[in-house]
Design an enzyme around this catalytic site. Sequence first.
Site, PDB file in Angstrom:
ATOM      1  N   CYS A   2       0.934  -1.039   0.034  1.00 16.52           N
ATOM      2  CA  CYS A   2      -0.038  -0.308  -0.082  1.00 16.52           C
ATOM      3  C   CYS A   2       0.677   1.262  -0.023  1.00 16.52           C
ATOM      4  CB  CYS A   2      -1.029   0.153   0.935  1.00 16.52           C
ATOM      5  SG  CYS A   2      -1.865   1.428   1.479  1.00 16.52           S
ATOM      6  N   GLU A 111      -3.713   1.275  -5.979  1.00 17.44           N
ATOM      7  CA  GLU A 111      -2.688   0.136  -6.403  1.00 17.44           C
ATOM      8  C   GLU A 111      -2.424   0.272  -7.845  1.00 17.44           C
ATOM      9  OE1 GLU A 111      -0.082  -1.331  -5.719  1.00 17.44           O
ATOM     10  OE2 GLU A 111      -0.978  -1.953  -3.958  1.00 17.44           O
TER      11      GLU A 111
END
Length: 264
Positions: A2, A111
């Site tokens: 992340c 992402e």
Amino acid sequence: MCGRFSLTATPEEVRELFGLLELEDFPARYNIAPTQPILVVIDGERAAPGSNLPERRALLVRWGLTPGWVKDPKDFPLLINARAETAIGKASFRAAMRHRRILVPASGFYEWHRPPKESGEKSQAYWIRPKKGGIVAFAGLMETWSSADGSEVDTGAILTVGANAAIARIHDRMPVVIAPEDFSRWLDCRTQEPRDIADLLRPADPDFFEAIPVSDRVNAVRNVGPELQEPVGEAQAAAAPAPRKAAGGGGSRGESGDDQMSLF
């Protein structure tokens, strides 16, 4: 992994979900990047009124965990994530796993799907959010680093785990999500040792998140508006001109740039 996330919920929504008695006002943030301050929730030292559970508190920490034994953060890697499978055995995270577990409120995360170079395909950015909306709580760790002059900086990292079936097509890792009914267990570092909360370190259910293709404007930390989360066709996103990137590039572990806030 992340490397970017967002928190656009109102302070009232955050306060209600996490059971906070106090929370200062804060603006919506659409592109939270490493080294910037992030909002986290911790257990307090005293019991909440009418309860035998510790009162929860919110505070800001620098995103990028620095263990207390580090002499100079500039010579230490920027630890924005910790692998849940190995964190308890790593010197950088062992103490925090036992004594300083936190929750990181978020509206979702970004992402990048990066195909192999030989495929000829371009990277694609995704905005990944709960299908039902609302706030998600990432599992996190916290350490306070002290400089030689005695000043202190609270720092934090987000725990990640192997991606579920829905996210794996984009990336092989994803943040650990803690459900509201498990907040107390995760934050309770007094009675819950790492082995007692190991069952919480798992991928979210495959139907929990939805992944929306977005433009690569999120790569640049100077882009901070809601347009970052506007859906685009994947072919359109791939054809869009890439913005000038800050040093380190979008989503990288060592990211830093002049237009990022820094607590160091």
